[in-house]
Design a protein around this motif. Structure first.
Motif, PDB file in Angstrom:
ATOM      1  N   TYR A  33       8.416  16.809   7.732  1.00 36.26           N
ATOM      2  CA  TYR A  33       9.664  16.397   8.228  1.00 36.26           C
ATOM      3  C   TYR A  33       9.842  15.121   7.663  1.00 36.26           C
ATOM      4  CZ  TYR A  33       8.196  20.434  11.416  1.00 36.26           C
ATOM      5  OH  TYR A  33       7.850  21.583  11.974  1.00 36.26           O
ATOM      6  N   TYR A  35      12.384  11.982   9.464  1.00 36.67           N
ATOM      7  CA  TYR A  35      13.248  11.464  10.460  1.00 36.67           C
ATOM      8  C   TYR A  35      13.574   9.903  10.204  1.00 36.67           C
ATOM      9  CZ  TYR A  35      11.446  15.178  13.721  1.00 36.67           C
ATOM     10  OH  TYR A  35      11.220  16.199  14.102  1.00 36.67           O
ATOM     11  N   GLN A  37      14.720   6.409  12.300  1.00 36.13           N
ATOM     12  CA  GLN A  37      14.795   5.845  13.634  1.00 36.13           C
ATOM     13  C   GLN A  37      15.467   4.453  13.683  1.00 36.13           C
ATOM     14  OE1 GLN A  37      10.643   4.477  15.301  1.00 36.13           O
ATOM     15  NE2 GLN A  37      11.664   4.754  17.361  1.00 36.13           N
ATOM     16  N   GLY A  42      16.919   6.750  18.868  1.00 35.68           N
ATOM     17  CA  GLY A  42      15.472   7.560  18.766  1.00 35.68           C
ATOM     18  C   GLY A  42      15.199   8.059  17.517  1.00 35.68           C
ATOM     19  N   LEU A  43      14.473   9.302  17.368  1.00 38.25           N
ATOM     20  CA  LEU A  43      14.211   9.774  15.904  1.00 38.25           C
ATOM     21  C   LEU A  43      15.304  10.776  15.979  1.00 38.25           C
ATOM     22  CD1 LEU A  43      10.438   9.987  16.999  1.00 38.25           C
ATOM     23  CD2 LEU A  43      11.331   8.857  15.033  1.00 38.25           C
ATOM     24  N   PHE A  90      10.622   8.010   8.924  1.00 36.01           N
ATOM     25  CA  PHE A  90       9.350   8.523   9.273  1.00 36.01           C
ATOM     26  C   PHE A  90       9.074   9.892   8.720  1.00 36.01           C
ATOM     27  CE2 PHE A  90       7.031   5.515  11.979  1.00 36.01           C
ATOM     28  CZ  PHE A  90       8.291   4.845  12.476  1.00 36.01           C
ATOM     29  N   GLN A 102       1.596  19.872  17.155  1.00 33.78           N
ATOM     30  CA  GLN A 102       2.136  18.171  17.199  1.00 33.78           C
ATOM     31  C   GLN A 102       2.485  17.955  15.843  1.00 33.78           C
ATOM     32  OE1 GLN A 102      -0.856  15.183  17.288  1.00 33.78           O
ATOM     33  NE2 GLN A 102      -2.262  16.788  17.958  1.00 33.78           N
ATOM     34  N   LEU A 103       3.265  17.107  15.861  1.00 35.02           N
ATOM     35  CA  LEU A 103       3.600  16.238  14.606  1.00 35.02           C
ATOM     36  C   LEU A 103       2.554  14.998  14.485  1.00 35.02           C
ATOM     37  CD1 LEU A 103       7.697  16.145  14.636  1.00 35.02           C
ATOM     38  CD2 LEU A 103       5.958  17.791  13.392  1.00 35.02           C
ATOM     39  N   PHE A 105       2.656  11.742  12.353  1.00 35.24           N
ATOM     40  CA  PHE A 105       3.745  10.718  11.609  1.00 35.24           C
ATOM     41  C   PHE A 105       2.863   9.872  10.337  1.00 35.24           C
ATOM     42  CE2 PHE A 105       7.700  11.445  13.376  1.00 35.24           C
ATOM     43  CZ  PHE A 105       7.148  12.190  14.669  1.00 35.24           C
ATOM     44  N   GLY A 106       3.568   9.608   9.400  1.00 40.72           N
ATOM     45  CA  GLY A 106       3.261   8.392   8.594  1.00 40.72           C
ATOM     46  C   GLY A 106       3.624   7.034   9.090  1.00 40.72           C
ATOM     47  N   GLU A 107       3.223   5.994   8.388  1.00 44.00           N
ATOM     48  CA  GLU A 107       3.297   4.646   8.814  1.00 44.00           C
ATOM     49  C   GLU A 107       4.976   4.201   8.927  1.00 44.00           C
ATOM     50  OE1 GLU A 107       0.328   4.848   5.576  1.00 44.00           O
ATOM     51  OE2 GLU A 107       2.206   6.008   5.949  1.00 44.00           O
ATOM     52  N   GLY A 108       5.587   4.920   8.226  1.00 38.91           N
ATOM     53  CA  GLY A 108       6.966   4.450   8.285  1.00 38.91           C
ATOM     54  C   GLY A 108       7.432   3.613   6.958  1.00 38.91           C
TER      55      GLY A 108
ATOM     56  N   TYR B  36       5.933  11.939  23.149  1.00 41.18           N
ATOM     57  CA  TYR B  36       5.338  10.995  22.305  1.00 41.18           C
ATOM     58  C   TYR B  36       5.336   9.633  22.793  1.00 41.18           C
ATOM     59  CZ  TYR B  36       4.779  14.777  18.736  1.00 41.18           C
ATOM     60  OH  TYR B  36       4.470  15.953  18.285  1.00 41.18           O
ATOM     61  N   SER B  43       3.346   4.041  14.425  1.00 45.39           N
ATOM     62  CA  SER B  43       4.144   5.445  14.293  1.00 45.39           C
ATOM     63  C   SER B  43       4.053   6.327  15.793  1.00 45.39           C
ATOM     64  CB  SER B  43       3.568   6.157  13.426  1.00 45.39           C
ATOM     65  OG  SER B  43       3.557   5.649  12.085  1.00 45.39           O
ATOM     66  N   PRO B  44       4.940   7.062  16.199  1.00 45.35           N
ATOM     67  CA  PRO B  44       4.907   7.861  17.373  1.00 45.35           C
ATOM     68  C   PRO B  44       3.786   8.614  17.215  1.00 45.35           C
ATOM     69  CG  PRO B  44       7.065   8.156  16.404  1.00 45.35           C
ATOM     70  CD  PRO B  44       6.043   7.389  15.131  1.00 45.35           C
ATOM     71  N   LEU B  46       1.486  11.882  19.724  1.00 45.81           N
ATOM     72  CA  LEU B  46       1.470  12.724  20.862  1.00 45.81           C
ATOM     73  C   LEU B  46       0.948  12.417  22.088  1.00 45.81           C
ATOM     74  CD1 LEU B  46       2.541  15.755  21.981  1.00 45.81           C
ATOM     75  CD2 LEU B  46       0.100  16.510  21.184  1.00 45.81           C
ATOM     76  N   PHE B  89       9.104   8.909  23.992  1.00 43.30           N
ATOM     77  CA  PHE B  89      10.090   9.831  23.629  1.00 43.30           C
ATOM     78  C   PHE B  89       9.706  11.400  24.181  1.00 43.30           C
ATOM     79  CE2 PHE B  89      12.513   7.319  20.419  1.00 43.30           C
ATOM     80  CZ  PHE B  89      11.356   6.553  19.818  1.00 43.30           C
ATOM     81  N   PHE B 103      14.131  15.165  19.461  1.00 42.55           N
ATOM     82  CA  PHE B 103      13.872  14.035  20.272  1.00 42.55           C
ATOM     83  C   PHE B 103      14.975  13.669  21.147  1.00 42.55           C
ATOM     84  CE2 PHE B 103       9.430  13.118  19.052  1.00 42.55           C
ATOM     85  CZ  PHE B 103       9.361  13.710  17.650  1.00 42.55           C
ATOM     86  N   GLY B 104      14.613  13.312  22.157  1.00 39.40           N
ATOM     87  CA  GLY B 104      15.460  12.285  22.934  1.00 39.40           C
ATOM     88  C   GLY B 104      15.489  10.994  22.296  1.00 39.40           C
ATOM     89  N   LYS B 105      16.408  10.114  22.903  1.00 38.08           N
ATOM     90  CA  LYS B 105      16.608   8.865  22.290  1.00 38.08           C
ATOM     91  C   LYS B 105      15.600   7.580  22.871  1.00 38.08           C
ATOM     92  CE  LYS B 105      21.649   9.051  21.833  1.00 38.08           C
ATOM     93  NZ  LYS B 105      22.918   8.246  22.239  1.00 38.08           N
ATOM     94  N   GLY B 106      14.569   7.942  23.871  1.00 42.36           N
ATOM     95  CA  GLY B 106      13.476   7.092  23.847  1.00 42.36           C
ATOM     96  C   GLY B 106      13.694   6.344  25.140  1.00 42.36           C
TER      97      GLY B 106
END
Lengths: 114, 113
Positions: A33, A35, A37, A42-43, A90, A102-103, A105-108, B36, B43-44, B46, B89, B103-106
């Protein structure tokens, strides 16, 4: 340990230029994926993939393309970058079961378009 | 349109209090609801998740309450600690094995000592 790595971590681009963000995962996950931010948003999902050779549009795909040449690699391509695409991007990989998943994530990647 | 709505946008609690973060959704095909958290510069990741067959899921100080009829779920953080300060989130999954997560906006949580 699951690993998702992104490159570049920081990028400054000019308006109208082409930008490629790369992502590599060693989790052997089918799903990947992209995303972005932004504060207050949000994401938000741009593109995703179920496996090598597949790409799907997410919720905000306009202005972006994606490429999944292999299980491990998933790229996000901005053919004509605009200042509105300044954001933190991300990449994530994911595996899902009926009751779990779950996802990762990379570092961004922080992209600034001038 | 916003498929997963989250509130409040920011929340400040004192150490030891219970923080309550809220989410709602519209699509009945969502089948998995994770939370999350994201610490500054990271990073986000879980935190905890629930399926709609359950109405409660606990993991230490973190509890999800789920109301399928009202399409609402919430995260309760008991005995909040300054180290819990982060952005949280909520999310919802659709699609089974080829799922995508919305996702929600946080909620930015600050825990004061």
């Amino acid at each position: 340990e699951a690993a998702v790595t992104q490159s570049p971590r920081n990028k400054v681009a000019v308006t109208g230029g082409k930008v490629t963000l790369s992502c590599n995962q060693t989790n052997n996950h089918n799903n990947m994926y992209w995303y972005r931010q932004d504060t207050g948003h949000g994401l938000r999902l741009i593109h995703y993939s179920y496996g090598a050779g597949s790409t799907e549009k997410g919720d905000i795909p306009d202005g972006y393309k994606a490429s999944r040449p292999s299980q491990e690699n998933f790229s996000l391509i901005l053919e004509l970058a605009t200042p509105s695409q300044t954001s933190v991007y991300f990449c994530a990989s994911g595996a899902w079961g009926a009751n779990t998943g779950q996802l990762y994530f990379g570092e961004g990647s922080k992209l600034t378009v001038l | 349109q916003q498929q997963v709505r989250q509130s409040p946008q920011s929340l400040t609690v004192w150490e030891g209090e219970t923080a309550i973060l809220n989410c709602s959704y519209e699509d009945s095909t969502f089948d998995y609801f994770p939370w999350y958290h994201q610490f500054p510069g990271e990073s986000p990741a879980l935190l905890i998740a629930i399926r709609p067959v359950s109405n409660k899921k606990e993991d230490g100080r973190f509890t999800i309450f789920f109301n399928k009829r009202e399409k609402k779920f919430s995260l309760h953080i008991a005995d909040s600690q300054p180290g819990d300060s982060a952005t949280y989130f909520c999310a919802a999954r659709r699609g089974g094995s080829n799922a995508k997560l919305t996702f929600g906006k946080g909620t930015k949580l600050s825990v004061k000592s």
